[in-house]
Write an enzyme that holds these catalytic residues in place. Structure first.
Site, mmCIF file in Angstrom:
data_model
loop_
_atom_site.group_PDB
_atom_site.id
_atom_site.type_symbol
_atom_site.label_atom_id
_atom_site.label_comp_id
_atom_site.label_asym_id
_atom_site.label_seq_id
_atom_site.Cartn_x
_atom_site.Cartn_y
_atom_site.Cartn_z
ATOM 1 C CG ASP A 32 -2.018 -1.055 1.112
ATOM 2 O OD1 ASP A 32 -2.671 -1.315 2.120
ATOM 3 O OD2 ASP A 32 -2.188 -1.628 0.011
ATOM 4 C CD GLU A 34 6.707 1.603 -4.797
ATOM 5 O OE1 GLU A 34 7.260 1.697 -5.896
ATOM 6 O OE2 GLU A 34 7.242 1.965 -3.733
ATOM 7 C CE1 TYR A 35 -3.695 3.694 -4.784
ATOM 8 C CE2 TYR A 35 -3.226 2.145 -6.569
ATOM 9 C CZ TYR A 35 -4.022 3.132 -6.009
ATOM 10 O OH TYR A 35 -5.134 3.567 -6.674
ATOM 11 C CG ASP A 36 -0.895 5.034 0.191
ATOM 12 O OD1 ASP A 36 -1.945 4.910 -0.463
ATOM 13 O OD2 ASP A 36 -0.752 4.575 1.341
ATOM 14 C CB SER A 81 -11.448 6.075 -1.017
ATOM 15 O OG SER A 81 -11.008 7.066 -1.918
ATOM 16 C CD GLU A 121 -15.261 3.970 12.809
ATOM 17 O OE1 GLU A 121 -15.695 2.834 13.024
ATOM 18 O OE2 GLU A 121 -15.942 4.878 12.298
ATOM 19 C CE LYS A 123 -7.921 3.311 5.331
ATOM 20 N NZ LYS A 123 -7.631 1.994 4.745
ATOM 21 C CG ASP A 125 -5.569 -4.128 5.396
ATOM 22 O OD1 ASP A 125 -6.114 -3.654 4.389
ATOM 23 O OD2 ASP A 125 -4.402 -4.565 5.390
ATOM 24 C CD GLU A 181 -12.862 -2.222 5.011
ATOM 25 O OE1 GLU A 181 -11.861 -2.393 4.308
ATOM 26 O OE2 GLU A 181 -13.613 -1.228 4.910
ATOM 27 C CE1 TYR A 233 -17.507 2.862 5.518
ATOM 28 C CE2 TYR A 233 -16.118 0.961 6.009
ATOM 29 C CZ TYR A 233 -16.744 1.784 5.096
ATOM 30 O OH TYR A 233 -16.621 1.540 3.745
ATOM 31 C CE LYS A 297 -15.975 7.533 8.869
ATOM 32 N NZ LYS A 297 -16.934 6.420 8.769
ATOM 33 C CE LYS A 321 -4.054 4.191 4.493
ATOM 34 N NZ LYS A 321 -3.207 3.797 3.399
ATOM 35 C CB CYS A 415 30.313 -24.801 7.256
ATOM 36 S SG CYS A 415 30.040 -23.641 8.600
ATOM 37 C CB CYS A 418 33.906 -24.719 10.573
ATOM 38 S SG CYS A 418 32.615 -25.902 10.086
ATOM 39 C CB CYS A 445 27.492 -26.701 9.274
ATOM 40 S SG CYS A 445 29.171 -26.923 9.925
ATOM 41 C CB CYS A 451 31.135 -25.334 13.299
ATOM 42 S SG CYS A 451 30.419 -23.895 12.468
#
Length: 789
Positions: A32, A34-36, A81, A121, A123, A125, A181, A233, A297, A321, A415, A418, A445, A451
């Site tokens: 998420d 990266e999307y944001d 959203s 409240e 959020k 997922d 949700e 919600y 809200k 977030k 290994c 050793c 090993c 070792c």
């Protein structure tokens, strides 16, 4: 430099693809966060170039198209959203815009101005859905879809157990659209994935994907089998006005049987919102479900109407977030670490990235089977997840970003510490007298304590708090002791001299004498601590306690055959063989002998526990010999016919007498004859019986009366935090009263103690109807039982 129109077009294409994967396929390829970032970049470019904004832009809609397999539902009131707040300042800016939009007095040098009341409240997922009630009856369920048109999932939402099919009470509107949700609790998600693995099916990446995939099943029976829940919600279209505030409206809906968040709270102003955010963030990992932030809200619904909407988000609500738990970064390399048992484990070296507020440069890969499952190659872009204090983990490869020069991950043949050979472990499966080999997931090993990596880890485990508890022997000091050659086995700790310790880096007279005193104080461990400290593979603290309590002495534990160990609860065949193999090893015997010779004196040794005296029945003994085609019913038949093992062996060789025995089929009779025709099988059975007799577990042994501990035979579970004592103290007091303290809740659990922050274990206990005590009741119960004892 890319011109704005080209970059905007590229961002729209990429976001549309991610929307499709996320909303339609339920197979997101980026986290998420990266999307944001991509979305915010598009928003900024469109703000700079408003002439390039089009109705089809992802910023002008809520993403995703309805699946053609479902009927379509048009939302009369669009399902929008929320805008996002990522920093504290974002929240204060939102609050300022709300106050300006409501024309409230601003703060000055003499005061903070008017404060807005907000509902707060978590959020959740999960997957946003709409539920339509007419005359109190559920008539339709729909997904958000693109915000205007969603998918008709009426048959599926009816299977979600906490969605009422008919509203409770009275006074509800003739038409009421409830929005909320659908999500999957963590415990249900883990159980679902376990079932998927057992059935050879595909596992889900996270509870959100599992919930979305479950609601999009064309067969409602599949949805019904999934542990889904709903949380309301808000509302959509409604035929008459409800309460005047957001919280009042939700409480009104709850009165009609609609589930709402138990974490719903009111806050005045941004500071109280921030306090709510901090509180629930601290408890996030203990919640029974996944959340990725908090929603604020404006509480007065008249104020909501006055503030209105943007193109895709309301002006009166915002999602604050949490720091991203998932991020994308590059896998720079895979290195291999060697653990205490010789396991050679791959570790991902990453381009450093901030995840959940912490900079991450390394992540666990578990084993080479996990590398293969992920399809991981060096150079890949990968999704990293870090939740709370959990070790960062590689969750997924972003295949579309794989570079041409990506390299395969190869397990080393020697290994890295050793140079000894690294070999894949073999799994031995034992069933009905036969053994079969298969490849395990671990490479090991075989250098053992030669070792240095294994030696250091073995000693670090040996001295740890739950083992020998030698205060002051931290990892760095253990490494010095091994690197300087002063310690080559745990027993060497008890030969260290003042001159040797004071010469180590970082030591002076006082610290050297303090460490030696701590080592000396550890010479009298309980038998359970000593067994745990030895580091037997697959023997954790609880198994060590069981071995010590049940068998009562180191001698019995050392001698115990695997077929005798399995008579103890929670010890399966594989663990029993690990224990037996450890004590059969000449090197391990030498280390134990040296420890005892150097003054380690075990405490709390005694007789076999009364619970296990004469615990072995002859019928069960026969059944556990794993004779092919002789199951438990046949074993009981043979036990009724024979007084003991000599008679059983004699019967197996008397074909005429055996053929006349009713209750065994021809295959079982032949198998019994073949089994005892092998001298090795006879000798093994005789050795097992002799040890059962020697230990006092034999069916002819004397039964003992157990001294009645009040919680003997009961299993308890502790979850959440305790304020008046630590979890370890609570566990120790329960065990002293005879209880077994387990880490998970099952139908056999007697009681669950739920402190603040209790999560999935409490939920599971409630589902199973297991008794639950809060901390106050728990303390009273302990005091009563301890006083009676």
């Amino acid at each position: 430099m890319t011109n704005p129109a080209e970059r905007i077009a590229a961002l729209r294409t990429e976001l549309d693809e991610h929307n499709y994967r996320y909303y339609v396929l339920d197979e997101p390829s980026i986290p998420d966060a990266e999307y944001d970032r991509l979305f915010r970049e598009l928003q900024a470019l469109e703000a700079e170039h408003p002439e390039l904004v089009t109705p089809e832009s992802p910023t002008q809609r809520v993403g995703g198209e309805a699946l053609a397999a479902f009927g379509q539902v048009r939302h009369e009131v669009p399902m929008l959203s929320l805008g996002n707040a990522f920093e504290e300042q974002d929240l204060f800016d939102f609050d300022r815009r709300v106050r300006e939009g409501l024309d409230l007095p601003a703060g000055d040098l003499f005061g903070g101005g008017s404060e807005v009341e907000y509902s707060c409240e978590p959020k959740l997922d999960g997957l946003a859905v709409s539920l339509l009630y007419q005359d109190g009856q559920l008539v339709r369920g729909a997904t958000r879809g693109d915000g205007t048109t969603g998918e008709d999932i009426s048959a599926n939402v009816r299977t979600v157990r906490n969605i009422p099919l008919r509203l409770k009470g009275e006074g509800w509107p003739q038409m009421l659209e409830v929005r909320g949700e659908v999500y999957m609790p963590k415990a249900g998600f883990e159980a679902l994935n376990a079932r998927q693995v057992e059935a050879g099916g595909k596992t889900f990446a996270n509870p959100r994907n599992a919930a979305a995939g479950s609601l999009r099943q064309l067969d409602p029976k599949i949805t019904a089998s999934r542990p889904l829940e709903f949380c309301c919600y808000g509302i959509g279209q409604v035929s008459e006005e409800l309460a005047e505030t957001q919280v009042g409206m939700l409480e009104q809906l709850r009165g009609w049987g609609i589930p709402i968040s138990r974490e719903l709270k009111l806050a005045r102003g941004a500071e109280q919102c921030l306090a709510y955010y901090g509180d629930i963030g601290a408890r996030r990992e203990q919640l029974a479900y996944d959340i990725d932030g908090v929603v604020y809200k404006v509480n007065r619904r008249a104020d909501q109407r006055q503030l209105g909407f943007r193109a895709r988000t309301p002006h009166w609500a915002v999602a604050h977030k949490f720091p991203a738990q998932e991020e994308v970064t590059e896998l720079l390399d895979v290195e291999f670490q060697v653990g205490r048992t010789g396991a050679v484990t791959p570790v991902a070296r990453l381009r450093p990235v901030k995840v959940a507020g912490v900079m991450v440069a390394n992540a666990t890969l578990h084993n080479m089977d996990e590398v293969a499952r992920l399809g991981l190659m060096i150079g890949d872009s990968v999704i990293i997840r870090r939740a709370g204090d959990v070790i960062p983990q590689v969750m997924q490869v972003v295949l579309e970003r794989r570079p041409a020069q990506a390299r395969a991950v190869q397990i080393p043949q020697q290994c890295p510490v050793c140079g000894s050979a690294v070999e894949r472990t073999q799994l031995v499966r034992r069933s009905k007298g036969r053994e079969s080999l298969s490849e395990g997931s671990i490479y090991r090993c075989f250098g053992r304590l030669s070792c240095q990596a294994q030696l250091k880890q073995a000693i670090i485990h040996f001295v740890s708090r739950r083992a020998m508890d030698i205060d002051g022997l931290g990892d760095r000091i253990v490494e010095q002791l091994v690197d300087t050659g002063l310690v080559a086995s745990p027993a060497d700790l008890y030969t260290l001299t003042y001159e040797q310790v004071v010469a180590l880096e970082g030591f002076a007279e006082v610290s050297a004498r303090k460490l030696l005193a701590a080592i000396d104080a550890s010479r009298s461990p309980s038998l359970a601590r000593f067994i745990y400290a030895l580091g037997i593979p697959d023997v954790g603290e609880e198994t060590a306690k069981l071995l010590a309590r049940a068998l009562g002495s180191l001698t019995r534990i050392e001698k115990a055959l695997p077929e005798v160990l399995v008579w103890l609860p929670d010890i399966g065949a594989e663990v029993a063989h690990e224990i037996h193999s450890f004590f059969e090893d000449a090197h391990n015997q030498a280390v134990i002998g040296a420890l005892l010779a150097r003054g380690v004196q075990l405490q709390e040794q005694g007789d076999l526990h009364a619970e296990f005296a004469a615990c072995a029945s002859f019928a069960e003994f026969i059944n556990r010999l794993q004779i092919p085609f002789v199951a438990s019913t046949g074993a009981r038949t043979l036990a009724e016919r024979c007084a003991g093992l000599p008679e059983l062996i004699a019967l197996s060789q008397d074909w005429l007498d055996l053929n006349q025995l009713k209750g065994l089929n021809e295959k079982a009779r032949q198998s019994l004859r073949d089994f005892f025709a092998e001298p090795a099988n006879q000798a093994r059975a005789q050795a097992i019986e002799a040890q059962l007799r020697d230990f006092g577990m034999h069916w002819q042994s004397e039964r003992k009366v157990a001294e009645g501990l009040p919680l003997a035979g009961q299993t308890w579970v502790l979850t959440g935090s305790l304020e008046s004592m630590s979890r370890d103290q609570g566990k120790a007091r329960l065990e002293a009263l005879g209880a077994k303290v387990a880490g998970s809740v099952s139908a056999k659990t007697h009681c669950v103690v739920a402190g603040p922050g209790a999560g999935s274990k409490l939920t599971r206990a409630q589902e199973l109807g297991v008794a639950v005590l809060d901390e106050e009741a728990f303390i009273v119960r302990l005091a009563t039982l301890e006083a009676a004892g």
